[in-house]
Design an enzyme around this catalytic site. Structure first.
Site, PDB file in Angstrom:
ATOM      1  N   GLU A 213      45.027  37.248  37.110  1.00 48.76           N
ATOM      2  CA  GLU A 213      45.196  38.611  37.616  1.00 48.76           C
ATOM      3  C   GLU A 213      44.180  39.552  37.019  1.00 48.76           C
ATOM      4  OE1 GLU A 213      46.784  42.791  37.481  1.00 48.76           O
ATOM      5  OE2 GLU A 213      46.305  41.423  35.823  1.00 48.76           O
ATOM      6  N   GLU A 214      43.871  39.361  35.738  1.00 47.31           N
ATOM      7  CA  GLU A 214      43.034  40.313  35.014  1.00 47.31           C
ATOM      8  C   GLU A 214      41.580  40.315  35.468  1.00 47.31           C
ATOM      9  OE1 GLU A 214      44.129  42.567  33.220  1.00 47.31           O
ATOM     10  OE2 GLU A 214      46.015  41.961  32.313  1.00 47.31           O
TER      11      GLU A 214
END
Length: 359
Positions: A213-214
């Site tokens: 996600e990051e």
């Protein structure tokens, strides 16, 4: 605060799962989800998907958190044995210097080090006013040469995790840890699945721990393409505006005052039908909540809402202090209220409700 929940928090936050290297924390999540799910599957990037089945024609509802935490990667080792590195995920250089880290070798050994730079005593006055760039930092692992660093098992490409043990603070409802972003979301997925284990739902529920996600919501995208949800929720951390220096125009949110319903961010404008369904339910059940709107940043809902022919999506976040640093702080009550909200959401979702939300 139940001891088994605290044990889960500790295990999830202290396990390392740097961006692109989420397998260790995925295994922790799998351990907790296996007794609760009808089926465990994966996407090809490594996201875990726990399924609670309903009727074949029941709406498909996705509840996603992300497994990965921000960290670093070794890019080079100097002749003197110091490590040069780059960030994996969004780092603010102010918070990095003099922090302890673990370099995770190929054999999964931990080599402890500290982030260093030139000492301020030898900097010019103008240089001392500037933030030290990550390019000018290094990690000292106690090696006296490149060869000795190699003998420790360290190689370029090894990932680096920050060090911060899970800590219950003097006020026992406040908890400090690394990787609350987004292990609190993983814990919520697990606890929601646990409380719904013996319930007969009118929707098929997919509890997801997504990877990467990051660095661009990648696992949420592949998982959603596999699931093809009709409705999607993303859980993440949000900004807490209750520390000194933050004005009310910057953030009104306070830890302990309920989950944050995200109106919009740079990745998603929340679906009004879904948002109204959730906030009306929270009002009905007297579950506290807060609104949040962010011009920057995003959550996995930014990827899930465009899966297939589209999935109405909503991001719900937990106000958290000091995110994207070595230590973050959040409030137990926000966990409990968010779990309670999701449990009741999934009890209410059925074909008719989902159709009313979409259309």
């Amino acid at each position: 605060m139940e001891s088994n929940v605290i044990k889960m928090f500790k295990e999830l936050t202290e396990t390392n799962g740097i961006v692109g290297h989420e397998k260790p924390v995925r295994e922790v999540m799998k351990k907790y989800l296996e007794p609760l799910a009808d089926e465990i599957t994966y996407d090809h990037l490594g996201s875990i998907i726990a399924v609670k089945k309903s009727a074949e024609d029941a709406p498909r509802v996705m509840l996603t958190s992300h497994l990965d935490e921000i960290g670093f990667m070794v890019t080079n080792i100097t002749d003197e044995g110091f490590l040069k590195f780059t960030g994996l995920g969004g780092w603010w250089e102010h918070v990095m210097l003099a922090q302890r880290v673990n370099v995770i070798t190929r054999s999964c050994d931990m080599v402890e080090g500290v982030i260093g730079s030139k000492p301020p005593h030898i900097l010019k006055a103008e240089e001392r006013k500037k933030v030290v760039s990550m390019n000018d930092m290094f990690i000292d692992i106690g090696a006296e040469s490149k060869e000795e660093a190699f003998s420790f098992g360290v190689r370029p490409g090894d990932v680096i995790a920050v060090i911060c043990p899970f800590t219950i603070m003097k006020n026992p409802k406040l908890m400090m840890a690394k990787a609350w972003d987004n292990r609190i979301g993983c814990a919520i997925v697990i606890e929601v699945m646990k409380r719904l284990k013996d319930e007969q739902l009118n929707c098929t529920l997919f509890g997801v721990g997504a990877v990467q996600e990051e660095v661009g919501l990648r696992g949420a995208k592949t998982a959603a393409n596999k699931i093809q949800p009709d409705i999607s929720f993303a859980i993440d951390v949000g900004i807490a505006g209750d520390t000194p220096g933050i004005s009310k125009t910057e953030s009104n949110a306070k830890i302990g005052k309920g989950p944050q319903i995200v109106l919009y961010d740079s990745s998603l404008v929340s679906h009004p039908g879904l948002r109204n369904f959730v906030t009306d339910l929270a009002d009905e059940l007297s579950i506290p909540f807060q609104f949040e709107a962010l011009p920057f940043g995003g959550t996995d809902a930014g990827a899930t809402h465009t899966a297939g022919s589209g999935a109405p999506s909503l991001a719900i976040t937990i106000a958290t202090r000091y995110i994207h640093s070595h230590a973050a702080v959040l409030h137990y009550d926000d966990f409990e209220n968010t779990v309670n909200l999701f449990v009741n959401i999934f009890k209410r979702l059925n074909k008719e409700t989902v159709q009313n939300i979409i259309f």
